[in-house]
Design an enzyme around this catalytic site. Structure first.
Site, PDB file in Angstrom:
ATOM      1  N   HIS A  75       0.857  -1.186   0.000  1.00 34.57           N
ATOM      2  CA  HIS A  75       0.000   0.000   0.000  1.00 34.57           C
ATOM      3  C   HIS A  75       0.896   1.239   0.000  1.00 34.57           C
ATOM      4  O   HIS A  75       2.033   1.211   0.463  1.00 34.57           O
ATOM      5  CB  HIS A  75      -0.872  -0.024   1.261  1.00 34.57           C
ATOM      6  CG  HIS A  75      -1.945   0.998   1.322  1.00 34.57           C
ATOM      7  ND1 HIS A  75      -1.697   2.310   1.662  1.00 34.57           N
ATOM      8  CD2 HIS A  75      -3.285   0.909   1.108  1.00 34.57           C
ATOM      9  CE1 HIS A  75      -2.840   2.979   1.658  1.00 34.57           C
ATOM     10  NE2 HIS A  75      -3.814   2.161   1.324  1.00 34.57           N
ATOM     11  N   ASP A  84       2.176  -4.295   7.998  1.00 35.91           N
ATOM     12  CA  ASP A  84       0.985  -3.486   7.751  1.00 35.91           C
ATOM     13  C   ASP A  84      -0.213  -4.389   7.957  1.00 35.91           C
ATOM     14  O   ASP A  84      -0.543  -5.227   7.126  1.00 35.91           O
ATOM     15  CB  ASP A  84       1.026  -2.938   6.313  1.00 35.91           C
ATOM     16  CG  ASP A  84      -0.200  -2.104   5.959  1.00 35.91           C
ATOM     17  OD1 ASP A  84      -1.228  -2.212   6.660  1.00 35.91           O
ATOM     18  OD2 ASP A  84      -0.145  -1.367   4.963  1.00 35.91           O
ATOM     19  N   CYS A  88      -4.761   2.652  -3.784  1.00 38.40           N
ATOM     20  CA  CYS A  88      -3.486   3.047  -3.174  1.00 38.40           C
ATOM     21  C   CYS A  88      -2.398   2.014  -3.426  1.00 38.40           C
ATOM     22  O   CYS A  88      -1.523   1.779  -2.577  1.00 38.40           O
ATOM     23  CB  CYS A  88      -3.640   3.313  -1.675  1.00 38.40           C
ATOM     24  SG  CYS A  88      -4.609   4.783  -1.301  1.00 38.40           S
TER      25      CYS A  88
END
Length: 413
Positions: A129, A206, A371
């Site tokens: 991302h 993440d 994204c």
């Protein structure tokens, strides 16, 4: 009403907790399939927010009056709740942030700015991302370090053989999406942790797409850092958390300075507060942190194993239904090996047009690069449509999406 059965999740009962699902869009019942971007908020979390503002709204750690004391205790206990939710050892390892992106930047500026230099390496993946990719890309430009990328296979998995060769003794940190927000791939974080640690590097996970959708234990993953956002897991926007191993957080410098994070201030110098307050400068998102904890409690009551099972069932069903369409290209692993989202492209229809058409029938999906612009370049498409599922979605809603796609084809063809 019971929201769970012994081994399954009762989506119909759960839907009653979400007032927004009663909305109609263009005369049709709302079918909300954009949960990878932001999930909806249950009444229980809304009530936690209302309770804060109507009962004990005050600043924390700065007053001896009743409201301040109550707010301070609730905010501190919220850290405990979040720590328990992801298997951290205690509140000292949980720093509240606005979102995953801020958590990435916090580590980049607290640790990276001070530790990285020419000759050092940061290893990312091709499916990162922008929150991870752009943050570490720009940090390396500032410090002279190099960014390297673990490639993906044609099936949408990480090339782990390449990962073993890319991570070297010059690598200082490996950052990886636990779950790809475009491909739905579930990455082998524990294996990457072992590779990174063998070379003395840190692992940043993440967890924006994993913490909301499956049981996550930071100890079992052996992650050095992990970040996630509240707005993807029934919590409010502007809420999130950074997990860091206590010994690492104690060692690194804070990125933000001001009130709340100091122990002693003199004209010449200052010293820092204990963890986690050392990294929470100024008045924090008090209500947001309390509401994030309420969201963790809500999901814990349902059971994260049930959440994962339900998501995977929806993903497999959606994959199978879309795969039956000759003009639909699906990105990422097969339906039985992904989390609860499916990104796809319908031949001859731009994803933005597709999203607009299905919206006219009350169906909310995502359209764009999600994204992950570089990943879409690797896939050979400028954008894709994405349907992402959560605890209140049903197989019948996926049928609605597929039916509306047929109508979109008729419009364009």
């Amino acid at each position: 009403m019971d929201r769970t059965a012994p081994d399954t999740l009762n989506a119909e009962a759960i839907r009653e907790d979400f007032p927004i699902l009663d909305r109609k869009i263009g005369g049709s019942e709302l079918v909300y399939l954009d949960n990878g971007a932001t999930s909806q908020t249950p009444q229980q979390v809304i009530e936690a927010i209302v309770d804060y503002y109507t009962q004990y709204n005050a600043n924390i750690h700065r007053g001896l009056h009743t409201l301040s004391q109550e707010a301070s205790i609730a905010y501190e206990e919220a850290h405990d709740t979040v720590a328990d939710f992801i298997g951290a050892d205690g509140r000292e390892e949980i720093v509240f942030t606005k979102n995953t992106t801020e958590a990435q930047n916090l580590v980049a500026y607290s640790w990276g700015m001070n530790e990285l230099g020419p000759g050092d390496e940061i290893v990312l993946t091709q499916m990162e991302h922008h929150a991870s990719l752009v943050t570490w890309q720009q940090m390396c430009k500032r410090t002279g370090a190099e960014v390297k990328y673990i490639p993906i296979t044609n099936e949408g998995y990480l090339d782990m053989e390449a990962a073993e060769s890319l991570v070297t003794d010059d690598t200082k940190l490996v950052s990886v999406s636990h779950v790809s927000n475009t491909l739905g791939t579930i990455n082998p974080v524990d294996e990457l942790a072992a590779i990174a640690h063998d070379h003395g590097a840190y692992l940043f996970v993440d967890g924006a797409q994993s913490v909301p959708t499956r049981p996550v234990d930071v100890g079992a993953l052996d992650a050095d850092f992990l970040a996630f956002s509240g707005h993807k897991m029934c919590g409010p926007t502007g809420s999130g958390a950074l997990y860091g191993k206590k010994e690492i957080l104690e060692e690194i410098e804070p990125a933000f300075y001001g009130g709340g994070m100091i122990r002693k201030v003199e004209y010449e110098d200052s010293t820092w507060h204990d963890l986690p307050w050392k990294f929470e400068a100024g008045t924090p998102g008090i209500c947001e942190g309390i509401a994030l904890a309420a969201a963790c409690e809500y999901l814990s009551d349902i059971g994260m194993e049930r959440v994962q099972s339900h998501e995977e069932s929806l993903a497999e069903y959606a994959y199978d239904q879309l795969a039956r369409c000759d003009d639909v290209e699906i990105f990422g692993p097969p339906g039985n090996d992904r989390t609860g989202l499916v990104s796809f492209d319908v031949e001859g229809i731009h994803p933005h047009d597709l999203s607009s058409i299905v919206n006219e029938h009350g169906v909310a999906i995502r359209a764009g690069d999600h994204c992950t612009q570089p990943l879409h370049g690797t896939l050979g498409v400028p954008a894709s449509a994405r349907a992402s599922f959560y605890i209140y979605n049903t197989h019948e809603e996926i049928d609605v999406l597929v039916d509306v796609l047929h109508e979109a084809r008729e419009i364009f063809h």
